[in-house]
Enzyme design. Structure first.
Site, PDB file in Angstrom:
ATOM      1  N   GLU A   6       0.828  -1.218   0.000  1.00 50.16           N
ATOM      2  CA  GLU A   6       0.000   0.000   0.000  1.00 50.16           C
ATOM      3  C   GLU A   6       0.852   1.253   0.000  1.00 50.16           C
ATOM      4  O   GLU A   6       2.023   1.229   0.389  1.00 50.16           O
ATOM      5  CB  GLU A   6      -0.935   0.032   1.199  1.00 50.16           C
ATOM      6  CG  GLU A   6      -0.313  -0.362   2.528  1.00 50.16           C
ATOM      7  CD  GLU A   6       0.844   0.465   2.989  1.00 50.16           C
ATOM      8  OE1 GLU A   6       0.710   1.719   2.949  1.00 50.16           O
ATOM      9  OE2 GLU A   6       1.873  -0.105   3.404  1.00 50.16           O
ATOM     10  N   GLU A  41       4.506  -0.324   1.624  1.00 50.62           N
ATOM     11  CA  GLU A  41       4.589  -0.544   0.167  1.00 50.62           C
ATOM     12  C   GLU A  41       4.405  -2.004  -0.218  1.00 50.62           C
ATOM     13  O   GLU A  41       4.313  -2.329  -1.402  1.00 50.62           O
ATOM     14  CB  GLU A  41       5.959  -0.105  -0.418  1.00 50.62           C
ATOM     15  CG  GLU A  41       6.235   1.353  -0.403  1.00 50.62           C
ATOM     16  CD  GLU A  41       7.555   1.686  -1.130  1.00 50.62           C
ATOM     17  OE1 GLU A  41       8.166   0.812  -1.765  1.00 50.62           O
ATOM     18  OE2 GLU A  41       7.957   2.868  -1.062  1.00 50.62           O
TER      19      GLU A  41
END
Lengths: 354, 354
Positions: free
Chosen positions: A177, A320
């Site tokens: 994310e 991430e």
């Protein structure tokens, strides 16, 4: 299909782990040329995946990393060390292949899917999938993050994405994310779903100081105090205090669970998404594998609630999907041990037994 | 070159980590598009390797796994769950590609070098390197494991092996071992070198019960009580209570250190070998990277003495180099982050600073 129908279909399709397949994998591992259980968590991992896949011999699983990005209106409250425009900037870096998760996905031989679910300023790049629901959430300290319909749309987008990947041959999905201020939304959502105090689930994100952490906790308290949020209504909770990328990743989890596809949970944000997914559909919890232990206190609370123990603890605090991506080689290794190791019989090695 | 001359040459050639290269790698990482230090141990690993290689940009390192095998006379004391013939049987399984470490080395894209330093019954197989010093050690509970000359020969064989691998393009070496009863030898050697009580460094190996553990401790006490062993003379200590594969792996460590090549330490046996190497040549300690946390108590004692923290804790208790091999993808990932990630400048991303 309407978003709600897609959500209901994924929930209906979800299947619990197949204990027979997991047991058969266990027996196969016990016959390999090593003391029983001596490959520890690698063996547990192989059995768990066998259960998820409902196959005693899952073979090699094609990996994909899904990075969902969105902005958070609550960023205006000054809860993050970074300005909000970094979300879109990082989306560009993901698209360009220079972000940490890009490098790690290449290393792991995984395809990387970057999906914009609602970054404030869209970027036009062929490597970014456009699944925009709205231009970021509203500021949860003052109003609901999104409407219930938007939450359903974001969930459905994630389900559809997972479904498409599985159709395309993907066998394991790592969650990632990007979204400045998304630990604040994840903290609020976790506090609701686990009925926890905000102070117990708020952390330093990518690196805020004590003062900003106190402020962040106060902001989460305000978000939760605006109006009662029903912890037994995960879609409502996402709409009230969640995030668009969190909703989409919950959808990916549901979609993967419905297709017997293991989901590697990264850090706190993805864990909050996975938690929401299990509240919508408990059996999809069987598809979850915790990749990396985050220093975020909320992450520990979710892991305990889901009964998961991360494979790695490398003190990453980037998100991430970096932690999930780093665990992909362990998945491949566990499955290779199951499929490629010789048995005592084949090798003519004396077995000392259990 | 005599074995002793080779040993002295390796010690003379060893260089400490290059702090300037490590610092340059640190600065390069600080400029990458991520909060500083947010890739945690991956960043530390990249800097450490930069120091070892004396290069701020070490690039990709070709990996090799060296599995040294030998027998231990002390096996007749009944200290292991497995009969001694399993060493030779497992050597055959290594040669055939069906052992755990073979599977994991293939997964990691690493070449596997299996070397017989003194298995009781040699096996004739092109995939097994013959560096036999003698047909197993003597029973250390009753007599020295080997002569001082044999210890030097085994050390020199390891140095030569590492040297040849580096000449052949290898840039990182993972250590592995096989030898029924070798945790007993490793415990005795560790007790000598760390001046520790045998009870503090003896564990369950591949799975012995309480009674056999007490017996193992008593056997180590007998080995140490036979005659005084000088802890400041590592070669003498290896000869007195060590093992042929342990000596060879200490040699590999020295040889790698002399060539600025990182060494991945697996579990307890390889850690005992690495400890002996650092006692012969302290600066080669800079080349060590601890891969996996073993449940053996002696392993914890060595890690503490060497100031190392393992990258993985997967509850492996197999040895063979499985833990070290599983850490190879982390090495590759750390170096890829250093060489491939975009900087804030390149990516046009706002840097919030330290």
């Amino acid at each position: 299909m309407t978003p709600r129908a897609r959500l209901e279909a994924a929930i209906a399709a979800a299947a619990a782990a197949d204990a027979a397949a997991a047991g058969a994998a266990r027996r196969a591992l016990d016959g390999k040329t090593k003391p029983r259980g001596s490959l520890g968590r690698l063996e547990e991992l192989a059995c768990r995946i066998a259960g998820i896949r409902a196959s005693a011999a899952p073979g090699r699983l094609e990996p994909a990393v899904v990075v969902a990005a969105a902005d958070h209106g609550v960023a205006v409250e000054g809860v993050s060390a970074y300005p909000q425009e970094v979300t879109a900037q990082m989306l560009g870096t993901f698209a360009g292949g220079g972000a940490a998760v890009c490098v790690l996905a290449r290393q792991a031989g995984a395809r990387l899917i970057v999906v914009d679910v609602g970054v404030r300023e869209p970027i036009d790049h062929p490597a970014v999938l456009d699944r925009r629901i709205r231009a970021g959430t509203a500021n949860i300290a003052r109003e609901p993050a999104m409407t219930r319909g938007e939450a359903e749309e974001a969930l459905a987008a994630g389900i559809e994405l997972a479904d498409g990947l599985v159709d395309d041959g993907v066998g394991v999905i790592a969650l990632g994310e990007m979204g400045i201020a998304n630990t604040t939304a994840a903290s609020a959502l976790t506090a609701v779903l686990l009925d926890a105090d905000p102070a117990a689930v708020c952390g330093r994100g990518t690196g805020i100081d004590d003062q900003r952490l106190s402020h962040k906790i106060a902001v989460v308290r305000r978000a939760l105090g605006r109006t009662p949020v029903d912890p037994t209504d995960p879609v409502g909770a996402i709409a009230a205090v969640g995030g668009l990328e969190i909703a989409a990743l919950a959808g990916v989890t549901l979609g993967a669970g419905a297709r017997r596809t293991p989901v590697l949970v990264d850090g706190f944000i993805t864990a909050a998404a996975a938690l929401a997914a299990t509240r919508l559909c408990p059996s999809c919890g069987d598809a979850l594998i915790a990749a990396h232990r985050s220093p975020e206190p909320g992450h520990g609370a979710i892991l305990a609630a889901l009964g998961l123990e991360p494979l790695l603890d490398l003190r990453l605090r980037l998100g991430e999907g970096t932690g999930a991506t780093l665990a992909l080689p362990l998945i491949a290794a566990a499955l290779a041990v199951l499929s490629e190791m010789a048995t005592f019989d084949e090798a003519g090695v004396t077995d000392a037994g259990a």
